[in-house]
Write an enzyme that holds these catalytic residues in place. Structure first.
Site, PDB file in Angstrom:
ATOM      1  N   CYS A   1      -2.655   4.573  -5.224  1.00  0.00           N
ATOM      2  CA  CYS A   1      -3.653   5.772  -4.581  1.00  0.00           C
ATOM      3  C   CYS A   1      -3.208   6.896  -5.562  1.00  0.00           C
ATOM      4  O   CYS A   1      -3.826   8.116  -5.298  1.00  0.00           O
ATOM      5  CB  CYS A   1      -3.351   5.945  -3.247  1.00  0.00           C
TER       6      CYS A   1
ATOM      7  N   ASP B   1       0.970  -1.145  -0.140  1.00  0.00           N
ATOM      8  CA  ASP B   1       0.093   0.163   0.025  1.00  0.00           C
ATOM      9  C   ASP B   1       0.832   1.181  -0.011  1.00  0.00           C
ATOM     10  O   ASP B   1       0.782   1.929   0.988  1.00  0.00           O
ATOM     11  CB  ASP B   1      -0.852  -0.021   0.986  1.00  0.00           C
TER      12      ASP B   1
END
Length: 400
Positions: free
Chosen positions: A341, A301
């Site tokens: 992201c 992530d």
């Protein structure tokens, strides 16, 4: 009251006509009337067709941000109350509202404004000049709306300290918006407790957009050995721990984030099974590979490797490398959780990059699921900037 009128060039306003909210400086033919930056203006097409109202700012390449498609709509207190009430009603129907994003800028038709709720605290970012003018009104109205549902807000903190404000000709602002309060806020999400630092945490203090993606990994992690890379304050690692993982190692380059992650582990009684290490992930993963480490689940992530189109090529290299490293550390039949992201690393490019990484390390991937951001970060079609989070779960097959 008279308003300045923005006239578009012939053939321009394509984004606006498709449903977007922005008008760029090079799309404007001229402006009729006088105005100050931040004022409400009426927007008309080249032929005089009225397209709505928005606020203008000559400091920004995004010259006008639209508030309404109705050129006769008054932009007053009643208008903003309706916008906020609609945003709150949407959250009540789609997400756990204990902690959630109540306003997500353009996707909630309030361009340049972000408001997060962490338990009984609000944190907001005013990222555009026009919206900055209305921040006091918006916060007052939202507190009133929440109180109607029996929710008392004990404190509000402003985190208008993002770089985007500089593009609007605005200074960065950060601090209490009203009375002071303890800025370490206790929240609970998916059965996991966290202390959210709304004063010094990244963005507004916590990444709410991954809420249901964190929940999705829980079923994979029971009795598993888990590696969580770029763990920040430990959110994926703690979801793995609460699900019954045998052991979890969370890694992040920030000493401050790792210290907070350890406190969060203790808060959940997981300090024996969930540990954290402050290290550069790109340096650590090759070392773990040399040591012959293998994990049932590897979670990637990372922060956005690109925040502009000009740096996408370098970002692709970063995503490719981190996914190659991650796949090598997954046991045959284990699981890779990987995400991006970055808005500029779009779905097609991210998917292609993962495929290239798998080919390079001779892995076959079985897609378990593809997900995106939580519903409190709605994706407004035609407003491409509202779609940014891509999240994959794969089973990694090495010997089949």
């Amino acid at each position: 009251m008279s308003f300045a009128v923005v006239i578009l060039k012939k053939g321009e306003g394509r984004m606006l006509k498709a449903g977007g909210a922005w008008i760029f400086d090079n799309e404007i033919a001229h402006v009729l009337g006088t105005y100050e930056d931040g004022d409400i203006v009426i927007v008309k097409d080249f032929d005089g067709f009225a397209m709505g109202r928005g606020f203008i700012n000559r400091n920004s390449k995004i010259r006008v941000r639209m508030l309404t498609r109705n050129a006769d709509q008054e932009i007053d207190e009643a208008f903003f109350r309706r916008r906020l009430a609609d945003a709150w009603e949407y959250r009540k129907k789609t997400v756990d509202t204990g902690s959630c994003r109540i306003v997500f800028g353009e996707a909630d038709f309030l361009p340049g404004m972000v408001i997060d709720k962490f338990s009984d605290v609000l944190v907001f970012q005013a990222l555009a000049l026009g919206m900055d003018r209305y921040k006091e009104l918006l916060i007052r109205l939202l507190k009133e709306i929440l109180l109607e549902d029996g929710i008392h807000i004990r404190g509000v903190y402003e985190r208008s300290d993002a770089k985007e404000r500089e593009k609007e000709g605005l200074k960065k602002v950060k601090g209490f918006f009203g009375d002071e309060f303890d800025t370490n806020v206790l929240i609970e999400e998916n059965g996991v407790k966290y202390i959210v630092d709304v004063k010094d945490g990244q963005k507004t203090g916590f990444f709410l957009d991954q809420k249901y993606n964190r929940l999705a990994i829980q079923r994979l992690c029971k009795d598993a050995r888990v590696l969580d890379c770029f763990t920040h304050t430990g959110s994926f690692a703690l979801n793995a721990g609460i699900a019954g993982a045998k052991s979890v190692l969370g890694v992040d380059a920030s000493d401050l984030a790792v210290e907070q992650a350890r406190k969060n582990a203790e808060l959940n009684g997981l300090e024996k099974s969930v540990s954290f290490l402050s290290a550069d992930v790109f340096e650590l993963l090759p070392e773990l590979e040399k040591q012959g480490e293998q994990y049932d689940v590897v979670i990637l992530d990372p922060p956005a490797f690109t925040k502009s189109r000009s740096s996408v090529k370098n970002a692709v290299k970063g995503y490719r490398e981190i996914n190659m490293r991650g796949m090598k550390l997954v046991k045959d039949g284990g699981y890779l959780v990987t995400c991006s992201c970055s808005h500029f690393m779009d779905y097609e490019l991210f998917t292609k990059t993962i495929a290239q990484a798998a080919k390079s390390v001779h892995c076959r991937l079985r897609q378990v699921e593809f997900r995106t951001q939580a519903p409190d970060h709605p994706i407004l079609w035609a407003a491409d900037e509202s779609y940014y989070l891509k999240f994959y779960i794969f089973q990694v097959c090495k010997e089949k």
